[in-house]
Write a protein that holds these residues in place. Sequence first.
Motif, short mmCIF file in Angstrom:
data_model
loop_
_atom_site.label_atom_id
_atom_site.label_comp_id
_atom_site.label_asym_id
_atom_site.label_seq_id
_atom_site.Cartn_x
_atom_site.Cartn_y
_atom_site.Cartn_z
N LEU A 21 0.82 -1.20 0.00
CA LEU A 21 0.00 0.00 0.00
C LEU A 21 0.86 1.26 0.00
N ARG A 36 -6.09 2.94 1.50
CA ARG A 36 -7.02 2.12 2.27
C ARG A 36 -8.46 2.58 2.07
N GLU A 40 -11.71 0.57 0.56
CA GLU A 40 -13.01 0.53 1.24
C GLU A 40 -14.13 1.04 0.34
N GLY A 46 -8.26 -4.72 -2.79
CA GLY A 46 -7.20 -5.13 -1.88
C GLY A 46 -7.15 -6.64 -1.79
#
Length: 76
Positions: A21, A36, A40, A46
């Motif tokens: 990441l 992140r 989401e 991911g």
Amino acid sequence: MGRSTRQETPGGAARKKYIRLQTAAEIHSVHEVTIRRWIEAGLLTGYWVGPHAIRVDLAEVHALARPIEVAAGGES
């Protein structure tokens, strides 16, 4: 010439190149938390690699960048 982000497997199928990441964040000059959030939000996929590590596909990270569309006769 540029290098492909996918490698051929013996069966001829493309293999994804997974990156950390932090590396994805550096590519787009954003914070790791932003990556992140993109995961989401469904903008980026991911992948769990082991019990704690998350990785993303390099080609998918590059695909996030797209040109800005400007309307004809837009402001100067």
